[in-house]
Design an enzyme around this catalytic site. Sequence first.
Site, PDB file in Angstrom:
ATOM      1  N   ASP A 107       0.864  -1.185   0.000  1.00 36.04           N
ATOM      2  CA  ASP A 107       0.000   0.000   0.000  1.00 36.04           C
ATOM      3  C   ASP A 107       0.901   1.236   0.000  1.00 36.04           C
ATOM      4  O   ASP A 107       2.112   1.147   0.259  1.00 36.04           O
ATOM      5  CB  ASP A 107      -0.963  -0.031   1.191  1.00 36.04           C
ATOM      6  CG  ASP A 107      -2.215   0.820   0.928  1.00 36.04           C
ATOM      7  OD1 ASP A 107      -2.272   1.501  -0.117  1.00 36.04           O
ATOM      8  OD2 ASP A 107      -3.129   0.800   1.770  1.00 36.04           O
ATOM      9  N   ASP A 142      -3.848   7.254  -3.499  1.00 38.27           N
ATOM     10  CA  ASP A 142      -5.239   7.688  -3.631  1.00 38.27           C
ATOM     11  C   ASP A 142      -5.696   8.327  -2.321  1.00 38.27           C
ATOM     12  O   ASP A 142      -5.171   8.003  -1.247  1.00 38.27           O
ATOM     13  CB  ASP A 142      -6.132   6.497  -4.005  1.00 38.27           C
ATOM     14  CG  ASP A 142      -5.972   5.312  -3.069  1.00 38.27           C
ATOM     15  OD1 ASP A 142      -4.824   4.875  -2.860  1.00 38.27           O
ATOM     16  OD2 ASP A 142      -6.980   4.821  -2.531  1.00 38.27           O
ATOM     17  N   CYS A 289     -15.344 -22.185  18.210  1.00 38.19           N
ATOM     18  CA  CYS A 289     -14.419 -22.459  17.100  1.00 38.19           C
ATOM     19  C   CYS A 289     -13.495 -23.579  17.532  1.00 38.19           C
ATOM     20  O   CYS A 289     -13.190 -23.716  18.717  1.00 38.19           O
ATOM     21  CB  CYS A 289     -13.614 -21.192  16.799  1.00 38.19           C
ATOM     22  SG  CYS A 289     -12.254 -21.439  15.642  1.00 38.19           S
TER      23      CYS A 289
HETATM   24  N1  GUN Z   1      -6.472   0.990   3.021  1.00 43.77           N
HETATM   25  C1  GUN Z   1      -7.732   1.104   3.491  1.00 43.77           C
HETATM   26  N2  GUN Z   1      -8.473   1.916   2.703  1.00 43.77           N
HETATM   27  C2  GUN Z   1      -7.676   2.325   1.711  1.00 43.77           C
HETATM   28  C3  GUN Z   1      -7.877   3.180   0.562  1.00 43.77           C
HETATM   29  O1  GUN Z   1      -8.949   3.726   0.331  1.00 43.77           O
HETATM   30  N3  GUN Z   1      -6.800   3.342  -0.263  1.00 43.77           N
HETATM   31  C4  GUN Z   1      -5.582   2.736  -0.019  1.00 43.77           C
HETATM   32  N4  GUN Z   1      -4.580   2.942  -0.878  1.00 43.77           N
HETATM   33  N5  GUN Z   1      -5.386   1.953   1.043  1.00 43.77           N
HETATM   34  C5  GUN Z   1      -6.420   1.745   1.896  1.00 43.77           C
HETATM   35 ZN    ZN Z   2     -10.402 -20.556  16.759  1.00 42.42          ZN
END
Ligand code: GUN
Ligand code: ZN
Length: 583
Positions: A107, A142, A289
């Site tokens: 990310d 973004d 679980c």
């Molecule tokens: N992680 C959680 N939401 C978002 C998002 O809208 N954009 C990006 N790049 N990472 C995220």
């Molecule tokens: Zn479990």
Amino acid sequence: MGPTYRPKKPISDLMAKDVSFEIKDKDIAGRICRLRIGSRELETPALMPVYSPIKPVISPQELWSVFGCRALMTNSYIILKNPKLKEDILKRGIHDFLGFQGIVATDSGSYQLMEYGNVTATNKEIIDFQGDIGSDIGSFLDIPSLPDAYKMRAEEQLEITLERAKEATDARFLVNAGIQGSTHLDLRKKAATELGRDYKLCAVGGIVKLMEAYRFSDLVDIISTVKQNIPANRIVHAFGLGHPMVFSLAVAMGCDLFDSAAYALYAEGMRYLTPTGTMRLEELTYLPCSCPVCSKHGTGLKELPHEEKVRELARHNLYASMQEINTIKEAIKENTLWELVNMRCRAHPQLYKALKTLLEQEYLAEYDPITKKSAFYYQGAESEKRTEVVNVKKRLANVESNNKADIPPYGPVPWELSDIYPFNSLKDEIEYAGCKISDLCKVRAIMDYQFGIGAGELIPDKALIKKSKATRRIRGIYEGKELIAAVRASDHFIIPHEKLADRLHAKFPYPKLRIKIDDEAVEYVKDGKSVFAKFVTDIDPDLRAGDEALVVDKDDKLLRTATLVMSPKEALDFDRGMAATVR
Ligand code: GUN
Ligand code: ZN
């Protein structure tokens, strides 16, 4: 809507990156696909657990070998801002650093932007860095707008996001294109249309806050809007969606990828994830679980030293999440995804509201197969709006009959259709004692149902209908010695052979029942080879996966009949995989 001829243009960006995405199985708008990026492969739907190099909880090796994760997500911005990590990872590459052979997604710092309001790196820097460390999937920066943001603000932020996207067009990784627009569906539509044109991986962003507020109905509106405005072959990622209770809902709409730190974050808060909701560990008297963690500790889990407790709870949370993904995949395979979604959406009133919103989404019926492997299970009033019912009711309008039984949720159903899906599981309700329908009437009604009004007339009075001695079910339809149609054992649909296919072709004008293919594939199809989606140039939008269709060339010359295995939109949009199997 009439079919439109859409020449297929390879997307240069994607071809260069050697990415393929192919459907293996489908139900509603959900699908099991094979995603390949270079030499790395992943079956979707998949959860990419978030791994933080500065705050590790479960190691990448354990994610791979114990949890079977073939992809993970980490944060390039955190690495970029940590000089020591940065140097090390630039030298070794991200896979070597993590000791992870699967797909590594990174990310961009957008999450930090959302949480803390700013980041101190440019979009370009972050994109280049992800290329330098060898990410398989990377993101531009973004801007996740907040839910209910002022429209003008959301619009401004979206403009910046779209500008930033342009800086990623020649990135070295598969771009995870963040689609923003807050809760404004017109903005989402604009973002999806623009980014869906250029990017193969479309990520629905800015939904974490909605999730946290249990605004699942808004989530359905947003994901549906995005899905309807991108080509069907785009990989759909739900950014930060990590609670197993919404996975099935999201998959039914067409989501393929999830990433989340939820398993670890919830563990820190002593919260125990289940596919039907979150529980507080301290309040549990029994553990619902039997994953390795829960089996090992039982409620002794509560007494572990804090750090170990967090780690073990994170493991349980991840087991629960991965298990739900497998449950969903099995449901797609068995065509019982609606049954699963219905159950999951009864776990919370906001999920129930989301289910109702989902059932209003007309696009889902176009994706849904016309015939299924499992019987339709009525689970209450909502089942009446399921995609199968929408598709079946439309087909029922083709069939005239004086012998109808009122069968909820379909309405009046001709007795003649009692052998075919979905009525075969309701046979006893449709045919009451003493009612006798000739085989010819049955066959003609099924023809009308499958192919359209008047198709039944194409079976002449003199046709000979042969049945299996053992099951008394219809096996084939003959004219003299010539087999003009067979009957599919699984669902009793009619498979026209050459003579009957010619009649269908003559009776119904183009584009009805047609799959039109490119010249390049004509000889293959004549030889009986499958129709690959790549060669489909036009298709009757009223066809459904599972239908028998007429494969024609550009001049509407009939080549063969085939069973469509994708939805019409998928057959047009995909450039890989089989669209129809030729008999
Ligand atoms: N992680 C959680 N939401 C978002 C998002 O809208 N954009 C990006 N790049 N990472 C995220
Ligand atoms: Zn479990």
